[in-house]
Scaffold this motif. Structure first.
Motif: not given
Lengths: 273, 273
Positions: A29-31, A36-38, B107-110
């Motif tokens: 979730p942090a990634w 998104g912010l990036a 990465w799929s979760d992110a």
């Protein structure tokens, strides 16, 4: 055997290892938030530094400011935002009610099911919006054609999901119901509807997304008011700020609608309790 | 024999697939329904006897007349070409990205939450952005049609690639298969049925996206032809074009459904292979 005799140290292959909890100290979730912010920051930077013309791309901060400005503008609220949300709500209510009722009918009648299921299966291959011009000629530009097209677009996903729900009653439960001599109404309220609820809820959530798309798309193509019309009009008259603000508002409205309705529907879904 | 039959409740239907009669009933029901609806349309047209509500014969005749005009033919071929390009891109790019993403659980979760968030936005309202950056021509229309179809393709392929069954993977590990061999022999065959379903679903979405932007940007194409006839109130032409759109959608989708059925029978769990 081979592990014991091999000289190489055995290492569990990647596809069998459990998912790492973090990469570079960040959980998924942090990634997601970082990515998104990036993306947002990249847009802001591209616009501020002039890499992309300010007439083409408005910095997100200015989009948000303009959107906030629109929200205090009563003309915009009563002329564009409220009509669109009202239409989405009406479409959702009609498509939801009709969809569940139609699914029940298909579940009851074997012939209806056989006749409609192949047609429903290819329904979304046909661009439903193609009939919008027909309705505009018949009813004129206004609420009626938008409502008809949007309901037509949203109802089928509710029907197919609800039908899956009605079909999901386990055979043993039906046998038990017969052994207990349940009346048709008891069977409906005590067995069929509770069993179908999770799939009906899934169908209604999709129905909301389709209602939103239906209303905004038809407003966008041809109409005289509403959020979709606002964006189309802003584009045609080169009001780039308004256009971006409208798009941002629609994203926010869609997100809020999805989250609140999903939460409300999640309450009646016994699988999620 | 009779006692066995009374145990089975009538609500639990077991369609008898071997019976020839029921097969004919299953196949004929949708045809009967379609013919019934066309008949209803014809009867309504006869009763109303209005120029804005033509009967099916008039609509088909108008379509045939239009198909002889060079401009109309250019519009139709233009739409077909743009659809072919955007759909090919959806399939190639979407499947590749989705599959690669699905191979990495982390990465799929992110990334999936971001993709789902973008997916739930009514995409039509973003079309002005495509027009701003790509201009009023085929490029922006192809790009938008691609954008309408690619996200579901990515999401479905991500899920399909991630759904590789655990047991064969363990077997592969004990056989010390290479990563490439695991992907070719386990992950890809397992994802094939979902891929064929995604092929069919994204075709509809791509076509829908293309038709909507053709209606909006109005330079050429079937969508433009549809909208052009509204001010002229030429209902016969509009309905004829809608019939053409339906045929254009149903022919490839019927083929894709047949492919889907074959692949599902061959590769799904419990299949012959």
């Amino acid at each position: 055997m081979s592990i014991l005799t091999s000289t190489r140290p055995y290492r569990i292959p990647g596809y069998l290892r459990p998912r790492p909890a973090t990469v570079l100290g960040l959980a998924p979730p942090a990634w997601a938030a970082v990515l998104g912010l990036a993306a947002m920051a990249a847009v802001e930077l591209a616009s501020r530094t002039g890499v992309v013309s300010k007439f083409d791309l408005v910095p997100p901060s200015r989009m948000a400011a303009r959107a906030a400005g629109l929200l205090t503008d009563t003309g915009f609220l009563t002329g564009q935002l409220v009509p669109s949300i009202g239409l989405i709500a009406a479409t959702f209510a009609i498509a939801g009610g009709l969809g569940v009722a139609a699914a029940y009918l298909l579940w009851r009648s074997e012939w209806c099911r056989k006749a409609t299921l192949p047609l429903l299966g290819v329904y979304y291959a046909v661009p439903v919006f193609a009939v919008y011009p027909i309705l505009v000629v018949l009813f004129g530009v206004g609420t009626a054609p938008i409502l008809v097209v949007s309901v037509a677009f949203a109802v089928v996903v509710v029907i197919t999901n609800s039908l899956t729900g009605f079909d999901s009653v386990p055979a043993t439960v039906t046998k038990l119901a017969r052994a207990r001599r349940l009346t048709a109404r008891q069977y409906l309220t005590k067995v069929l509807l509770p069993a179908a609820v999770p799939d009906v809820v899934a169908g209604l959530r999709l129905g909301l997304v389709y209602s939103t798309i239906g209303v905004l798309a038809t407003e966008f193509i041809l109409s005289t008011k509403g959020l979709g019309h606002f964006i189309a009009d802003a584009y045609h008259t080169f009001r780039v700020d308004d256009m971006y603000a409208g798009i941002l508002l629609i994203c926010v409205v869609a997100l809020i609608l999805n989250v609140t309705v999903a939460a409300m529907l999640g309450r009646i879904d016994w699988r999620r309790r | 024999m009779t006692t066995a039959e009374t145990v089975v409740p009538p609500v639990v239907r077991q369609p008898d697939r071997t019976s020839r009669q029921s097969r004919i009933a299953t196949a004929s029901a949708p045809v009967v329904l379609t013919l019934g609806l066309v008949g209803l349309w014809w009867a309504t047209a006869l009763v109303l006897d209005s120029s804005v509500f033509p009967d099916p014969a008039t609509a088909v005749q108008r379509l045939l007349v239009n198909l002889e005009s060079a401009r109309f033919l250019r519009s139709v071929t233009g739409t077909i070409v743009r659809l072919a390009i955007s759909y090919s891109l959806v399939v190639i790019v979407g499947a590749a990205i989705g599959f690669a993403l699905g191979l990495s659980r982390f990465w799929s979760d992110a990334v999936s939450p971001l993709l789902y968030a973008i997916y739930s936005i009514p995409k039509v309202v973003l079309f002005p952005l495509f027009l701003l950056f790509l201009g009023l021509g085929a490029t922006s229309q192809i790009a938008f049609a691609f954008f309408s179809g690619v996200l579901p393709m990515i999401l479905m392929m991500t899920n399909a690639a991630a759904a590789a069954p655990r047991l064969p993977l363990k077997l592969a590990a004990s056989l010390r298969m290479s990563r490439a061999a695991v992907i070719c022999k386990i992950v890809v065959p397992n994802a094939l049925p979902a891929f064929t379903s995604a092929l069919r679903l994204t075709f509809g979405l791509t076509f829908l996206g293309l038709l909507i932007v053709e209606m909006f940007s109005g330079v050429s194409g079937l969508g433009y032809e549809l909208l052009r006839n509204i001010p002229l109130a030429r209902m016969g032409d509009i309905i004829g074009e809608v019939i053409l759109v339906v045929v254009m959608a149903l022919v490839p989708v019927t083929a894709l459904r047949a492919l889907e059925g074959r692949i599902h029978r061959r590769y799904s769990a419990g299949g012959a292979k």
